[in-house]
Design a protein around this motif. Sequence first.
Motif, PDB file in Angstrom:
ATOM      1  N   LYS A   8      36.022  32.506  35.673  1.00  0.00           N
ATOM      2  CA  LYS A   8      34.560  32.591  35.746  1.00  0.00           C
ATOM      3  C   LYS A   8      34.028  33.455  34.604  1.00  0.00           C
ATOM      4  N   ASN A   9      34.712  34.552  34.308  1.00  0.00           N
ATOM      5  CA  ASN A   9      34.297  35.442  33.218  1.00  0.00           C
ATOM      6  C   ASN A   9      34.396  34.763  31.854  1.00  0.00           C
ATOM      7  N   LEU A  10      35.275  33.776  31.722  1.00  0.00           N
ATOM      8  CA  LEU A  10      35.498  33.098  30.447  1.00  0.00           C
ATOM      9  C   LEU A  10      34.747  31.775  30.334  1.00  0.00           C
ATOM     10  N   LYS A  11      33.919  31.454  31.307  1.00  0.00           N
ATOM     11  CA  LYS A  11      33.242  30.155  31.332  1.00  0.00           C
ATOM     12  C   LYS A  11      32.508  29.853  30.035  1.00  0.00           C
ATOM     13  N   PHE A  12      31.823  30.843  29.467  1.00  0.00           N
ATOM     14  CA  PHE A  12      31.047  30.619  28.255  1.00  0.00           C
ATOM     15  C   PHE A  12      31.754  31.112  27.001  1.00  0.00           C
ATOM     16  N   ASP A  13      33.039  31.408  27.096  1.00  0.00           N
ATOM     17  CA  ASP A  13      33.812  31.828  25.937  1.00  0.00           C
ATOM     18  C   ASP A  13      33.785  30.715  24.894  1.00  0.00           C
ATOM     19  N   LYS A  14      33.460  31.056  23.665  1.00  0.00           N
ATOM     20  CA  LYS A  14      33.326  30.081  22.577  1.00  0.00           C
ATOM     21  C   LYS A  14      34.551  29.183  22.459  1.00  0.00           C
ATOM     22  N   ARG A  15      35.722  29.730  22.718  1.00  0.00           N
ATOM     23  CA  ARG A  15      36.955  28.964  22.572  1.00  0.00           C
ATOM     24  C   ARG A  15      37.156  27.954  23.702  1.00  0.00           C
ATOM     25  N   GLY A  24      33.934  18.865  32.939  1.00  0.00           N
ATOM     26  CA  GLY A  24      32.828  18.910  33.887  1.00  0.00           C
ATOM     27  C   GLY A  24      32.606  20.239  34.569  1.00  0.00           C
ATOM     28  N   GLU A  25      33.175  21.298  34.036  1.00  0.00           N
ATOM     29  CA  GLU A  25      32.980  22.626  34.627  1.00  0.00           C
ATOM     30  C   GLU A  25      31.630  23.220  34.273  1.00  0.00           C
ATOM     31  N   MET A  26      30.963  22.634  33.275  1.00  0.00           N
ATOM     32  CA  MET A  26      29.608  23.039  32.926  1.00  0.00           C
ATOM     33  C   MET A  26      28.906  21.868  32.270  1.00  0.00           C
ATOM     34  N   SER A  27      27.598  21.872  32.362  1.00  0.00           N
ATOM     35  CA  SER A  27      26.803  20.811  31.741  1.00  0.00           C
ATOM     36  C   SER A  27      26.285  21.290  30.385  1.00  0.00           C
ATOM     37  N   LYS A  28      25.868  20.347  29.562  1.00  0.00           N
ATOM     38  CA  LYS A  28      25.279  20.694  28.267  1.00  0.00           C
ATOM     39  C   LYS A  28      24.016  21.518  28.475  1.00  0.00           C
ATOM     40  N   GLU A  29      23.271  21.193  29.511  1.00  0.00           N
ATOM     41  CA  GLU A  29      22.044  21.927  29.812  1.00  0.00           C
ATOM     42  C   GLU A  29      22.351  23.376  30.202  1.00  0.00           C
ATOM     43  N   GLU A  30      23.406  23.565  30.989  1.00  0.00           N
ATOM     44  CA  GLU A  30      23.811  24.915  31.393  1.00  0.00           C
ATOM     45  C   GLU A  30      24.240  25.735  30.181  1.00  0.00           C
ATOM     46  N   LEU A  31      24.995  25.122  29.282  1.00  0.00           N
ATOM     47  CA  LEU A  31      25.423  25.808  28.066  1.00  0.00           C
ATOM     48  C   LEU A  31      24.219  26.158  27.201  1.00  0.00           C
ATOM     49  N   GLN A  32      23.293  25.202  27.033  1.00  0.00           N
ATOM     50  CA  GLN A  32      22.106  25.449  26.216  1.00  0.00           C
ATOM     51  C   GLN A  32      21.278  26.594  26.791  1.00  0.00           C
TER      52      GLN A  32
END
Length: 62
Positions: A8-15, A24-32
């Motif tokens: 969970k802590n690494l969900k938005f890790d650039k790598r 499918g663990e995140m959507s493009k909208e969620e990332l944006q």
Amino acid sequence: MSLAQANKNLKFDKRLTERNLNVGEMSKEELQKHLESLPDLAHNVEKFTIDGKNSSSAEESH
């Protein structure tokens, strides 16, 4: 820390963002939305040249 919490802590890790989008663990909208919420830290940038000299110092010496 559990593996689930570490993931969970690494969900938005650039790598890992491309992988998380693909599985499918995140959507493009969620990332944006996350990227838009990040602060602008451009004032912390230090420019340098390949030879390792600080570009602002190099400009001052000319």
